[in-house]
Design an enzyme around this catalytic site. Structure first.
Site, short mmCIF file in Angstrom:
data_model
loop_
_atom_site.label_atom_id
_atom_site.label_comp_id
_atom_site.label_asym_id
_atom_site.label_seq_id
_atom_site.Cartn_x
_atom_site.Cartn_y
_atom_site.Cartn_z
N HIS A 88 5.74 10.64 20.86
CA HIS A 88 6.09 12.04 20.93
C HIS A 88 7.00 12.32 19.75
O HIS A 88 6.80 11.28 19.28
CB HIS A 88 6.89 12.11 22.05
N ASP A 167 15.06 20.20 32.63
CA ASP A 167 15.01 20.26 31.44
C ASP A 167 15.09 21.59 31.14
O ASP A 167 15.37 22.04 30.06
CB ASP A 167 13.94 19.07 31.38
N ARG A 174 20.62 25.36 25.82
CA ARG A 174 21.44 24.29 24.68
C ARG A 174 21.73 25.24 23.25
O ARG A 174 22.52 24.95 22.54
CB ARG A 174 20.70 22.65 24.95
N SER A 189 16.28 14.36 27.60
CA SER A 189 15.52 15.79 27.83
C SER A 189 14.03 15.51 26.92
O SER A 189 13.18 16.15 28.43
CB SER A 189 15.82 16.48 26.59
N LYS A 193 11.27 14.37 30.19
CA LYS A 193 9.82 14.92 29.87
C LYS A 193 8.27 14.16 30.07
O LYS A 193 7.49 14.06 30.87
CB LYS A 193 9.49 16.12 29.18
#
Ligand code: URA
Length: 434
Positions: A88, A167, A174, A189, A193
């Site tokens: 990620h 989320d 946000r 967050s 995931k």
């Protein structure tokens, strides 16, 4: 009959406002109640701002992450014969690494379940990039995802609505309440995931520098430590690498332009920084997945990664041989003077690509597949006055003026310092394992 609520939102907000740690039941309740609509956006906005201002300790962040995971489903890849590993990136300009990396790691023996997102603001999104390939489909059912993973070894697709729905609501809130930049909120967050995605191992590419969420390398390292801790606590083998995002990655920013560059990398060519980062991340992912003796650099050169790419694109309805879309209009910007290119501001380049139509300013807006920027020289390289510096691509020529405006002062050209090196961040800044 309406549910009797365990807490009131106001008491949870007041606790964080007054610098208290939230209890586990308070956290479980507020995430659940917000997801089912029993806590209003204005109440959650106040709590998010209190968290941004007053922080959270590791126990609170971990519980908040778990509560977000528990708001939805958890994927399970136990039917696969290979270990799963994912990467990620916290996002940057020209960061197309996922595109060559997922098929490369699959070609070396791991399974890569990559649930990706779309771009928002100046950073691009993997799904927007891949959608520039004619026919390619981002939305898959869980059964389709498993089939692509089994058949190809890698799948890149949209995270379904069932994955961490808390989320999805929180991120949108946000975004409009100036509360994106809080480490507890970013870490929970991302990790909710990734943990819900069900991967065995995870390599985090935490970007820092002017084009990243965390421009300060110290803050980026802090975010990396928190995320690694969350991953390990959830039983996911996790490590993070803090990498440079002061200068755009590679020589393109924009959807189809980045796909084209990724295909060059899969064909054994492509810009040196993209190849280097792809190979380093692949090595880390394979090691974490427990795969020994693989040679990702060779798998890029000998076509094995390209074979997986072609299979993976076809499996999702895409035509790997189709001509990629090109923008209707182009404009070349040239260097004003001669010398060495001393710096290039990633944020300004990302903003210009976005203004040309490569990104969206509201969720759900369409992006232009062909829009973006080609970069003709990178910091450290010599350039002469009048030589091309950037080529801007768009379907909407009215966008050129605003894009050019954002590129004002985006590069510095001058004499190379006595050290013989330009002042830029090293590509790999820090490796964080705990
Ligand atoms: N990416 C996410 O998924 N969440 C954040 O908060 C920031 C980046």
């Amino acid at each position: 009959m309406s549910q009797v609520e365990a807490f009131s939102a106001a008491e949870v907000i007041a606790a964080k406002r007054d610098h208290h740690a939230l209890s586990d039941p308070q956290i479980d309740w507020i995430i659940d109640a917000y997801t089912r609509g029993a806590v209003a956006d204005e109440q959650m906005s106040a709590l998010l701002m209190a968290i941004l201002l007053n922080g959270m300790d590791l126990r609170e962040i971990s519980r908040w992450t778990d509560a977000m995971i528990n708001s939805g489903e958890r994927m399970n890849w136990s039917a696969l014969s290979r270990p799963t590993v994912d990467k990620h990136s916290t996002g940057g300009v020209g960061d197309k690494i996922t595109l060559p990396l997922a098929p490369l790691v699959a070609a070396c023996g791991a399974a890569v379940p990559q649930l990706s997102g779309r771009g928002l603001g100046h950073t691009g999104g993997t799904l927007d990039k891949l959608e520039s390939i004619p026919g390619w489909r981002a939305s898959l059912t869980n059964a389709e995802m498993l089939k692509v993973l089994q058949d190809c070894g890698a799948v890149i697709c949209a995270a379904g609505a069932g994955l961490a729905p808390a989320d999805k609501k929180l991120y949108a809130l946000r975004d409009v309440t100036a509360t994106v930049e809080a480490i507890p909120l970013i870490a929970s967050s991302i990790m909710s995931k990734k943990i819900a995605e069900g991967t065995d191992a995870l390599v985090l590419d935490v970007k820092t520098g002017g084009g990243a969420f965390m421009s300060d390398p110290k803050k980026a390292a802090e975010l990396a430590h928190v995320m690694v801790g969350l991953g390990k606590r959830a039983g996911v083998k996790t490590l993070a690498i803090v990498t440079a995002m002061d200068v755009p990655l590679g020589l393109t920013a924009g959807n189809a332009l980045e796909v084209r560059e990724s295909i060059e990398v899969l064909a054994g060519g492509g810009p040196a920084d993209i190849v280097e980062l792809t190979v380093i991340l692949a090595q880390e992912m394979l090691e974490l997945a427990g795969i020994k003796g693989a040679d990702p650099a060779a798998a890029l050169k000998n076509g094995k990664a390209m074979d997986v790419w072609r299979q993976m694109i076809s499996a999702q309805g895409g035509d790997p041989d189709a001509k990629l879309p090109v923008a209707k209009e182009k404009l070349t910007i040239t260097a004003e003077n001669s010398g060495t290119l001393l710096s290039m501001d990633a944020m300004k380049v990302g903003l210009a690509a976005w203004r040309l139509g490569a990104g969206r300013s509201r969720q759900g807006e369409a992006v232009q597949a062909g829009a973006g920027i080609e970069i003709h020289a990178k910091p450290g390289e010599p350039i002469t006055a009048g030589a091309p510096l950037f080529t801007l691509h768009t379907d909407t020529p009215a966008a050129f003026a605003r894009a050019q405006e954002s590129l004002t002062n985006s590069v510095k050209i001058g004499d190379l310092p006595l050290s013989g090196k330009v002042d830029r961040l090293p590509l790999i800044i820090e490796r964080i394992t705990d």
